[in-house]
Design a protein around this motif. Structure first.
Motif, PDB file in Angstrom:
ATOM      1  N   LYS A 127      40.090   2.884  -8.055  1.00  0.00           N
ATOM      2  CA  LYS A 127      41.176   2.889  -7.079  1.00  0.00           C
ATOM      3  C   LYS A 127      41.120   1.640  -6.199  1.00  0.00           C
ATOM      4  CE  LYS A 127      42.799   7.056  -8.067  1.00  0.00           C
ATOM      5  NZ  LYS A 127      44.159   7.262  -8.603  1.00  0.00           N
ATOM      6  N   ASP A 181      35.495   6.628  -6.210  1.00  0.00           N
ATOM      7  CA  ASP A 181      36.317   6.257  -7.367  1.00  0.00           C
ATOM      8  C   ASP A 181      36.510   4.737  -7.378  1.00  0.00           C
ATOM      9  OD1 ASP A 181      38.125   5.948  -9.398  1.00  0.00           O
ATOM     10  OD2 ASP A 181      39.450   7.569  -8.746  1.00  0.00           O
ATOM     11  N   VAL A 217      33.712  12.567  -9.332  1.00  0.00           N
ATOM     12  CA  VAL A 217      33.914  11.266  -8.688  1.00  0.00           C
ATOM     13  C   VAL A 217      32.832  10.999  -7.649  1.00  0.00           C
ATOM     14  CG1 VAL A 217      35.452   9.958  -7.174  1.00  0.00           C
ATOM     15  CG2 VAL A 217      36.386  11.208  -9.124  1.00  0.00           C
TER      16      VAL A 217
END
Length: 496
Positions: free
Chosen positions: A137, A134, A356
């Protein structure tokens, strides 16, 4: 006379078919466009069940070299495989000795240097090439200094992915929070004279800058005089992701790229107005001075994941350091001698809305020979039909010298829309036609197979390149008893 002639022609035809079948493994390439249509008169198709059992590559023997992309980061929430932590150990040093900062006759804060010159800061920089996970993040990255007393960190060793230093580092030098998607933006240096992007920049503390300045003497027996003396004071660094609930991905770092370096920034004067500049220490490839020591620690923790609690009809393949599955095809034991036009091993993903984490770019299939001192071997015949090889004899190369012909053998990631769920799903197809022909014609042993997502192919002294990135990818596959995503072998053949 005419009947005798017809019988002769028929006998020659049958003999030719049988001979072609027996030698097809060594002489014929099977292309999908050449497969005859299945008409159930001359050409047939059967699907054989494949039985898979789960395995885990522990301990993993993969070694990561200095020029390989190194992995850094934390995956804190992968539903299939749990968590991953990856740290980089590296040695950065000047490109020459005796060493000095700047150019000859530069004044940089030395005694009697002009006012306004001096050292400003030190920044550890990493060249970022790829991300897995991801990318929205934040990742919290920190740098620690390796203890000068460290003995288990040498330039002439290539370490496995479970490497740990003999002396645990405790001296934190700096840390930064990075959002991967922001790394495309440029950072400007030296009054905007230089710039860099796709670079992780970690400012180090003043104490470490002062250590550099205090040891910057290049006279005899001083740290800046030689490589060996330098390493007694500056052993190296560990870069680690300070794992948190938000971290959920891995950076891929090129250690030998020009953007991986230790920048020492300063203000200097050399017959001109005071100028800002920096000098760089890098990861040495050994061209001028000895190579730098490097290592990549990767820890997988699958506790609580779906892998740890699988359904009976599921298999989990995770990239190195990862997992594998053993496969058996019992139906080949009783399959009658036939002309094998195509034998395809088909593996399908059990699709999920979670996107993801990517599936591996490639899977790989090899042979399990439990009766040999070499338990695992390359699959004969089909890895590359244009290259002569045979892992079962010393008279031929163990592995195809031309590498794997993926256009023929397959194993690359494919995708389609699942008609049951409407989700995109990945699947893999392996062409093992010659291998199957060898079993049904010559009654050779129907060995078990192993499917994995390796980084390198490791066979008893052989370290062969493969096409996957390290620790990149995982997938949940249907087993042979899965009602919707069945692991199977499809055979197109003609009877003899």
């Amino acid at each position: 006379m005419q009947r005798k002639f017809l019988r002769l022609v028929l006998s020659v035809t049958v003999f030719s078919i049988i001979s072609w079948s027996c030698t097809k493994i060594d002489t014929t390439q099977v292309g999908a466009d050449l497969i005859p249509a299945v008409d159930n008169v001359h050409t047939f198709a059967d699907t054989l069940t494949v039985i898979g059992t789960q395995g885990n590559l522990t301990p993993d023997s993969t070694r990561i070299g200095l020029t390989d992309l190194h992995v850094l980061g934390t995956i804190s929430n992968d539903p299939l495989f749990g968590t991953t932590d990856a740290n980089i150990y590296l040695e950065m040093k000047p490109g020459f000795f005796p060493y000095y900062f700047g150019n000859n006759k530069d004044s940089i804060g030395q005694p009697f240097a002009p006012d306004g010159t001096g050292f400003d800061s030190v920044v550890l920089c990493l060249s970022y090439k790829k991300f897995y996970g991801d990318s929205t993040k934040p990742q919290h990255v920190r740098v620690l200094e390796l203890d000068p007393a460290e003995t288990n960190f040498r330039f002439d060793s290539i370490y496995q992915t479970n490497y740990q230093p003999a002396v645990s580092p405790t001296n934190v030098l700096g840390e930064v929070t990075v959002i991967p998607t922001d790394l495309k933006n440029y950072t400007f240096l030296n009054s905007r004279k230089d710039s860099a992007n796709y670079q992780i920049r970690i400012p180090l503390n003043v104490a470490f800058l002062n250590k550099i300045i205090a040891n910057s003497d290049s006279s005899t027996n001083k740290p800046f005089n030689s490589d060996s003396l330098f390493k007694t004071v500056f052993k190296g660094f560990v870069i680690q992701s300070n794992g948190s609930g938000d971290n959920n991905g891995l950076f891929y770092i090129n250690l030998t790229d020009i953007n991986t370096r230790l920048e020492i920034h300063y203000r200097r004067k050399n017959g001109t107005p005071i100028d800002t500049a920096h000098s760089s220490w890098a990861v040495s490839t050994g061209t001028i001075i000895t190579k730098s020591a490097t290592a990549n620690y990767i820890n997988r923790n699958r506790a609580g994941s779906q892998y740890e609690h699988p359904a009976a009809n599921e298999l989990f393949i995770q990239a190195t350091p990862g997992t594998y599955a053993n496969l058996k095809i019992p139906g080949l034991d009783t399959f009658k001698n036939s002309i094998i036009h195509r034998a395809e091993l088909i593996l399908e993903e059990i699709p999920s809305a979670l996107t993801v984490f990517n599936a591996p770019a490639f899977l790989y299939v090899d042979v399990i020979d439990t009766g040999s001192m070499w338990k695992y071997k390359p699959l004969p015949y089909d890895l590359n039909p244009s290259t002569l090889y045979n892992p079962n004899t010393s008279a031929q190369p163990f592995y195809p010298t031309g590498g794997i012909d993926y256009a023929y053998f397959g194993g690359n990631q494919l995708s389609k829309i699942d008609p049951l769920t409407g989700l995109q799903m990945n699947y893999y197809i392996f062409n093992i036609s010659r291998y199957v022909q060898d079993i049904v014609t010559k009654q050779n042993i129907n060995y078990g197979l192993r499917v994995s997502a390796p980084y390198n192919l490791l066979y008893y002294g052989y370290r062969l390149p493969f096409s996957n990135r390290l620790a990149f990818g995982g997938i949940k596959l249907g087993n042979g008893n899965n009602p919707n995503y069945k692991l199977r072998l499809r055979i197109v053949y003609s009877k003899i």
